[in-house]
Design a protein around this motif. Structure first.
Motif, short mmCIF file in Angstrom:
data_model
loop_
_atom_site.label_atom_id
_atom_site.label_comp_id
_atom_site.label_asym_id
_atom_site.label_seq_id
_atom_site.Cartn_x
_atom_site.Cartn_y
_atom_site.Cartn_z
N ALA A 28 5.55 23.89 -11.37
CA ALA A 28 5.59 23.84 -9.90
C ALA A 28 6.34 22.60 -9.42
N VAL A 29 6.15 21.48 -10.10
CA VAL A 29 6.90 20.26 -9.75
C VAL A 29 8.39 20.52 -9.93
N LEU A 54 -3.26 18.70 -5.95
CA LEU A 54 -2.39 17.67 -5.39
C LEU A 54 -0.95 18.12 -5.25
N ILE A 55 -0.63 19.29 -5.84
CA ILE A 55 0.76 19.77 -5.86
C ILE A 55 0.98 20.78 -4.75
N PRO A 56 1.99 20.59 -3.91
CA PRO A 56 2.33 21.61 -2.90
C PRO A 56 2.96 22.83 -3.55
N LEU A 57 2.50 24.00 -3.17
CA LEU A 57 3.04 25.25 -3.71
C LEU A 57 3.63 26.06 -2.57
N GLY A 58 4.71 26.75 -2.83
CA GLY A 58 5.30 27.60 -1.80
C GLY A 58 5.73 26.83 -0.56
N ARG A 59 6.13 25.57 -0.76
CA ARG A 59 6.59 24.71 0.34
C ARG A 59 5.49 24.45 1.36
N HIS A 60 4.21 24.57 0.93
CA HIS A 60 3.07 24.28 1.80
C HIS A 60 2.41 22.99 1.36
N VAL A 61 1.81 22.28 2.29
CA VAL A 61 1.13 21.03 1.96
C VAL A 61 -0.03 21.30 1.01
N ALA A 62 -0.24 20.40 0.06
CA ALA A 62 -1.31 20.56 -0.92
C ALA A 62 -2.67 20.41 -0.27
N PRO A 63 -3.71 21.06 -0.81
CA PRO A 63 -5.06 20.94 -0.26
C PRO A 63 -5.56 19.50 -0.26
N LEU A 64 -5.22 18.72 -1.29
CA LEU A 64 -5.57 17.30 -1.36
C LEU A 64 -4.29 16.49 -1.25
N SER A 65 -4.21 15.66 -0.23
CA SER A 65 -2.98 14.90 -0.01
C SER A 65 -3.31 13.57 0.65
N PHE A 66 -2.80 12.49 0.05
CA PHE A 66 -2.96 11.16 0.63
C PHE A 66 -1.87 10.26 0.06
N SER A 67 -1.63 9.16 0.70
CA SER A 67 -0.59 8.24 0.25
C SER A 67 -0.98 7.64 -1.10
N ILE A 79 0.14 8.59 -8.10
CA ILE A 79 -0.44 7.79 -9.18
C ILE A 79 -1.65 8.50 -9.77
N LEU A 80 -2.50 9.05 -8.89
CA LEU A 80 -3.65 9.81 -9.37
C LEU A 80 -3.19 11.01 -10.19
N PHE A 81 -2.14 11.67 -9.73
CA PHE A 81 -1.60 12.84 -10.44
C PHE A 81 -1.19 12.47 -11.86
N ALA A 82 -0.46 11.37 -12.00
CA ALA A 82 0.02 10.96 -13.32
C ALA A 82 -1.15 10.59 -14.24
N TYR A 83 -2.15 9.91 -13.69
CA TYR A 83 -3.25 9.45 -14.53
C TYR A 83 -4.26 10.55 -14.82
N LEU A 84 -4.26 11.61 -14.05
CA LEU A 84 -5.07 12.76 -14.42
C LEU A 84 -4.57 13.37 -15.72
N LYS A 113 10.89 8.62 1.21
CA LYS A 113 10.24 7.48 1.85
C LYS A 113 8.74 7.74 2.05
N SER A 114 8.13 8.28 1.02
CA SER A 114 6.69 8.58 1.06
C SER A 114 6.12 8.44 -0.35
N LEU A 115 4.80 8.17 -0.41
CA LEU A 115 4.11 8.09 -1.69
C LEU A 115 3.12 9.24 -1.87
N SER A 116 3.27 10.27 -1.05
CA SER A 116 2.41 11.44 -1.15
C SER A 116 3.18 12.59 -1.79
N LEU A 117 2.56 13.25 -2.74
CA LEU A 117 3.24 14.34 -3.43
C LEU A 117 3.61 15.48 -2.49
N SER A 118 2.79 15.73 -1.48
CA SER A 118 3.09 16.81 -0.54
C SER A 118 4.41 16.57 0.17
#
Length: 302
Positions: free
Chosen positions: A235-236, A79-92, A96-101, A151-156
């Motif tokens: 990474a964050v 869920l985390i973008p690395l190297g300024r690239h979009v993460a493999p899993l990304s959604f609005s 929240i999923l990241f924190a609860y994992l 202005k987004s709820l996506s980690l990417s």
């Protein structure tokens, strides 16, 4: 597709190296040669070659704890973008999923410790849960502040949105976030001044006391999961503190890896120059980090 492959390769292979860099940095400050940079890899290989010993008092919870903890970390790193690239899993709303994992990971770590029936491990579990309750608000406030800025709820989007221009426009908020997240990074990964992963002093152990009964591959999974957690939170931090993007994919990956290694050196320096806090002082520092992140959010909401 290439970015996804590199993302997975970096996420799987780099975490143990961070521990090696931290250990080497601490050894240099102590005037010692220290273990090789690749020593964490050698330790993992040795543990996976051994057998596991399980107490007759434990249930399936004890055996499932390390696997579920590692699984949660592996999902979180996607869920985390690395190297300024979009993460493999990304959604609005994936923040929240990241924190609860992380919450799921901590839950199974603590109940696996309680499953042993040891009052000693129960003491460590109680400390872990108490301190995590004080550290989690900082992570939430920080992510919400960045969500407000991007202005987004996506980690990417949240973690790739910070740029030098954002730092110039909201420098005070970003600086407060960096300070709060670095404190949380040390606390969540049981680093000095909050905890010492190498300690064997019963009265001060927090995280290490919960895994004393694990051995062999199960203990190897725990160590790798801890390294992966350090990598994820690092990474964050790097995405916020070093928002450098060149537009060249490979160069951005190189910058990210170097930034992670620099962060590992910084952690090693902090652990070398700071003494461990008394347990009664740990909540005060964690509450201070929460206040910093809350002030950062207030500045953004002005």
């Amino acid at each position: 597709m290439t970015d996804i492959i590199i993302h997975c390769a970096v996420a799987l292979l780099l975490p143990p190296l961070l521990l090696g860099v931290i250990g080497k940095t601490k050894a240099a400050f102590a005037g010692r040669v220290g273990a090789p940079y690749l020593q964490p890899y050698f330790d993992l290989i040795k543990l996976f070659r051994k057998g596991s010993v399980f107490s007759e008092t434990t249930t399936w919870v004890f055996r499932a704890g390390p696997l579920i903890t590692l699984s949660a970390a592996l999902i979180a790193v996607l869920l985390i973008p690395l190297g300024r690239h979009v993460a493999p899993l990304s959604f609005s709303g994936d923040l929240i999923l990241f924190a609860y994992l992380f919450g799921l990971s901590r839950f199974f770590t603590t109940i696996a410790a309680l499953d042993t029936g040891s009052s000693f491990e129960g003491m460590g579990a109680a400390r872990e849960v108490t301190f995590s309750c004080l550290a989690e608000p900082t992570l939430f406030f920080s992510l919400l502040t960045l969500a407000r800025i991007s202005k987004s709820l996506s980690l990417s989007t949240i973690l790739t949105h910070p740029t030098p221009a954002i730092w110039l426009a909201a420098g005070a908020s970003m600086l407060l976030l960096v300070g709060a997240l670095f404190i949380t990074l040390l606390a969540e990964n049981c680093r000095i001044p909050f905890d010492d992963p190498n300690t064997h002093l019963e009265l001060t152990m927090i995280h290490e006391v919960m895994v004393l009964d694990h051995s062999g591959p199960a203990f190897g999974i725990i160590l790798y999961g801890a390294a992966l957690k350090l990598f994820i939170l690092g990474a964050v931090f790097v995405n916020i503190a070093f928002p450098v993007a060149t537009g060249n994919a490979l160069l951005d990956w190189g910058i990210f890896i170097v930034a992670m290694l620099v962060l590992a050196v910084a952690i090693g320096v902090v652990e070398s120059v700071m003494a461990r806090l008394r347990l009664v002082r740990v909540p005060q520092l964690l509450v201070g980090a929460t206040i910093l992140s809350a002030f950062a959010m207030l500045l953004v909401l002005r």
